[in-house]
Design an enzyme around this catalytic site. Structure first.
Site, PDB file in Angstrom:
ATOM      1  N   ASP A  21       0.833  -1.209   0.000  1.00  0.00           N
ATOM      2  CA  ASP A  21       0.000   0.000   0.000  1.00  0.00           C
ATOM      3  C   ASP A  21       0.869   1.261   0.000  1.00  0.00           C
ATOM      4  OD1 ASP A  21      -2.363   1.416   0.007  1.00  0.00           O
ATOM      5  OD2 ASP A  21      -2.752   1.157   2.147  1.00  0.00           O
ATOM      6  N   GLY A  22       0.290   2.348  -0.525  1.00  0.00           N
ATOM      7  CA  GLY A  22       0.952   3.653  -0.461  1.00  0.00           C
ATOM      8  C   GLY A  22       1.567   4.128  -1.769  1.00  0.00           C
ATOM      9  N   GLY A  24       0.039   5.488  -4.296  1.00  0.00           N
ATOM     10  CA  GLY A  24      -0.558   6.773  -4.676  1.00  0.00           C
ATOM     11  C   GLY A  24       0.076   7.916  -3.889  1.00  0.00           C
ATOM     12  N   TRP A  26       2.942   7.922  -2.364  1.00  0.00           N
ATOM     13  CA  TRP A  26       4.356   8.038  -2.754  1.00  0.00           C
ATOM     14  C   TRP A  26       4.473   8.967  -3.970  1.00  0.00           C
ATOM     15  CZ3 TRP A  26       7.075   7.071  -7.224  1.00  0.00           C
ATOM     16  CH2 TRP A  26       8.470   6.954  -7.113  1.00  0.00           C
ATOM     17  N   HIS A  38       2.343   3.446  -9.005  1.00  0.00           N
ATOM     18  CA  HIS A  38       2.114   2.010  -9.229  1.00  0.00           C
ATOM     19  C   HIS A  38       3.285   1.392 -10.003  1.00  0.00           C
ATOM     20  CE1 HIS A  38      -1.721   2.308  -7.391  1.00  0.00           C
ATOM     21  NE2 HIS A  38      -2.289   3.010  -8.351  1.00  0.00           N
ATOM     22  N   THR A  67     -10.963  -6.661  -4.637  1.00  0.00           N
ATOM     23  CA  THR A  67     -12.308  -6.613  -5.237  1.00  0.00           C
ATOM     24  C   THR A  67     -12.914  -5.221  -5.088  1.00  0.00           C
ATOM     25  OG1 THR A  67     -13.093  -7.589  -3.149  1.00  0.00           O
ATOM     26  CG2 THR A  67     -12.910  -9.074  -5.024  1.00  0.00           C
ATOM     27  N   GLU A  68     -12.426  -4.447  -4.107  1.00  0.00           N
ATOM     28  CA  GLU A  68     -12.937  -3.090  -3.898  1.00  0.00           C
ATOM     29  C   GLU A  68     -12.218  -2.061  -4.783  1.00  0.00           C
ATOM     30  OE1 GLU A  68     -12.253  -5.235  -1.223  1.00  0.00           O
ATOM     31  OE2 GLU A  68     -14.406  -5.632  -1.140  1.00  0.00           O
ATOM     32  N   LEU A 132      10.355 -20.655  -4.900  1.00  0.00           N
ATOM     33  CA  LEU A 132       9.453 -19.730  -4.196  1.00  0.00           C
ATOM     34  C   LEU A 132       8.089 -19.811  -4.868  1.00  0.00           C
ATOM     35  CD1 LEU A 132       9.154 -17.143  -2.243  1.00  0.00           C
ATOM     36  CD2 LEU A 132       9.474 -15.820  -4.322  1.00  0.00           C
ATOM     37  N   ARG A 185       2.171  -4.743   6.141  1.00  0.00           N
ATOM     38  CA  ARG A 185       1.394  -3.710   5.450  1.00  0.00           C
ATOM     39  C   ARG A 185       2.214  -2.435   5.429  1.00  0.00           C
ATOM     40  NH1 ARG A 185      -4.924  -2.405   4.791  1.00  0.00           N
ATOM     41  NH2 ARG A 185      -4.608  -0.671   3.376  1.00  0.00           N
TER      42      ARG A 185
HETATM   43  C1  IPE Z   1      -5.401  -2.637  -0.168  1.00  0.00           C
HETATM   44  O1  IPE Z   1      -5.079  -1.309  -0.284  1.00  0.00           O
HETATM   45  C2  IPE Z   1      -5.405  -3.280  -1.513  1.00  0.00           C
HETATM   46  C3  IPE Z   1      -4.102  -3.453  -2.157  1.00  0.00           C
HETATM   47  C4  IPE Z   1      -2.955  -3.118  -1.647  1.00  0.00           C
HETATM   48  C5  IPE Z   1      -4.146  -4.070  -3.442  1.00  0.00           C
HETATM   49  P1  IPE Z   1      -6.214  -0.184  -0.440  1.00  0.00           P
HETATM   50  O2  IPE Z   1      -5.488   1.103  -0.595  1.00  0.00           O
HETATM   51  O3  IPE Z   1      -7.160  -0.557  -1.509  1.00  0.00           O
HETATM   52  O4  IPE Z   1      -6.964  -0.278   0.955  1.00  0.00           O
HETATM   53  P2  IPE Z   1      -7.786   0.825   1.756  1.00  0.00           P
HETATM   54  O5  IPE Z   1      -8.744   1.439   0.787  1.00  0.00           O
HETATM   55  O6  IPE Z   1      -6.803   1.820   2.267  1.00  0.00           O
HETATM   56  O7  IPE Z   1      -8.441   0.067   2.861  1.00  0.00           O
HETATM   57  C1  IPE Z   2      -1.612   0.303  -3.307  1.00  0.00           C
HETATM   58  O1  IPE Z   2      -1.377   1.651  -3.380  1.00  0.00           O
HETATM   59  C2  IPE Z   2      -1.813  -0.331  -4.661  1.00  0.00           C
HETATM   60  C3  IPE Z   2      -3.220  -0.668  -4.958  1.00  0.00           C
HETATM   61  C4  IPE Z   2      -4.232  -0.591  -4.132  1.00  0.00           C
HETATM   62  C5  IPE Z   2      -3.472  -1.134  -6.311  1.00  0.00           C
HETATM   63  P1  IPE Z   2      -2.576   2.696  -3.329  1.00  0.00           P
HETATM   64  O2  IPE Z   2      -2.979   3.023  -4.724  1.00  0.00           O
HETATM   65  O3  IPE Z   2      -3.678   2.236  -2.462  1.00  0.00           O
HETATM   66  O4  IPE Z   2      -1.858   3.949  -2.683  1.00  0.00           O
HETATM   67  P2  IPE Z   2      -2.472   4.956  -1.631  1.00  0.00           P
HETATM   68  O5  IPE Z   2      -2.967   4.150  -0.490  1.00  0.00           O
HETATM   69  O6  IPE Z   2      -3.571   5.699  -2.330  1.00  0.00           O
HETATM   70  O7  IPE Z   2      -1.329   5.834  -1.264  1.00  0.00           O
HETATM   71 MG    MG Z   3      -4.062   2.438  -0.511  1.00  0.00          MG
END
Ligand code: IPE
Ligand code: IPE
Ligand code: MG
Length: 243
Positions: A21-22, A24, A26, A38, A67-68, A132, A185
């Site tokens: 996560d993160g 976006g 970044w 990404h 899925t969300e 792996l 995470r």
């Molecule tokens: C979880 O991250 C899904 C993935 C890393 C693929 P999200 O960014 O979608 O989760 P929320 O919205 O912060 O819970």
């Molecule tokens: C995780 O990074 C990748 C996916 C969910 C595909 P995010 O896109 O959720 O990045 P943030 O959480 O918005 O920073």
């Molecule tokens: Mg995220």
């Protein structure tokens, strides 16, 4: 390469799962579009797969698209599909040579037929590799996985008396992989976001504020060191806690 990794094999998690996560945030912190985040995240994934092999991790599960995540703006969803396709095109050969077995968890049906086919071909090509196991969670949701399992159990005519934990394990997308020992995470959120909600019953968690593209080998090693110091009690009492 950094310092030599020194955790004994019995203290190394067999299965690591990562909520990457993160990406976006970044990108935003650098004044770049989210998709650049990404892409940087994908570069990092390559490093973490290598480090997993180096550290002796046997199963790595990565949360790439939930899925969300379909609820994001169409351009971002399209970009993520495109990146997934590029990763298969560009990385498959090398992953195969490194002995990585690719598996997919989630539903493939909703992907484009082209991407669907590519994923199946990658799974088939690497099916005999043993170094792996890399489970890619793409269009994965823990609740959806349970719905899928129940549907298939009913279709197979499983009776109420036959249902137990082991049977449910057999019907999940993760069949064949042990439960994750350690879930990492990145980017600091304190939630599961629908990731491995059944399998994580006794997983250890490591949550770091670092955004996924910056989560490097050193921090990964730190996560594994922290894990090695944990006392996994599974509801019991460890020897040193007896009076
Ligand atoms: C979880 O991250 C899904 C993935 C890393 C693929 P999200 O960014 O979608 O989760 P929320 O919205 O912060 O819970
Ligand atoms: C995780 O990074 C990748 C996916 C969910 C595909 P995010 O896109 O959720 O990045 P943030 O959480 O918005 O920073
Ligand atoms: Mg995220």
């Amino acid at each position: 390469m950094g310092e030599i990794f020194q955790i004994p094999p019995e203290k190394t998690p067999q299965h690591v799962a990562i909520i990457m996560d993160g990406n976006g945030r970044w990108a935003l912190s650098r004044g770049k579009p989210r998709l650049a985040g990404h892409r940087a995240g994908t570069e990092n994934l390559r490093r973490i797969i290598r480090a997993s092999v180096e550290f002796g991790v046997r199963y790595l599960t990565i949360y790439a698209f939930s899925t969300e995540n379909w609820g994001r703006p169409p351009a971002e969803v399209k970009g993520l599909m495109h990146i997934f396709e590029n990763v298969i095109d560009q990385e498959l050969e090398e992953l195969h040579e490194e002995g990585v077995q690719l598996r997919h968890i989630g539903r493939l049906e909703k992907l484009t037929p082209k991407l669907h086919k590519k994923v199946l071909a990658a799974i088939d090509l690497t099916k005999d590799n043993t170094r792996l196991v890399l489970n890619i969670a793409f269009n994965y949701g823990g609740r959806d996985e349970i719905v899928y399992a129940v549907q298939n159990m009913l279709r197979d005519g499983v009776s109420a008396e036959e249902v137990n934990i082991e049977l449910i394990n057999q019907y999940l997308f993760t069949v064949g992989s042990p439960d994750p020992d350690l879930i990492i995470r990145t980017s600091g959120e304190l939630r599961t976001s629908n990731f491995l909600i059944w399998q994580s019953a006794y997983s250890e968690w490591y949550i770091t504020p670092t955004f996924w593209p910056d989560f490097d080998r050193e921090e990964y090693a730190k996560a594994l060191k922290t894990y090695a110091e944990r006392d996994r009690r599974y509801g019991g009492v460890s020897d040193e806690h007896y009076g």
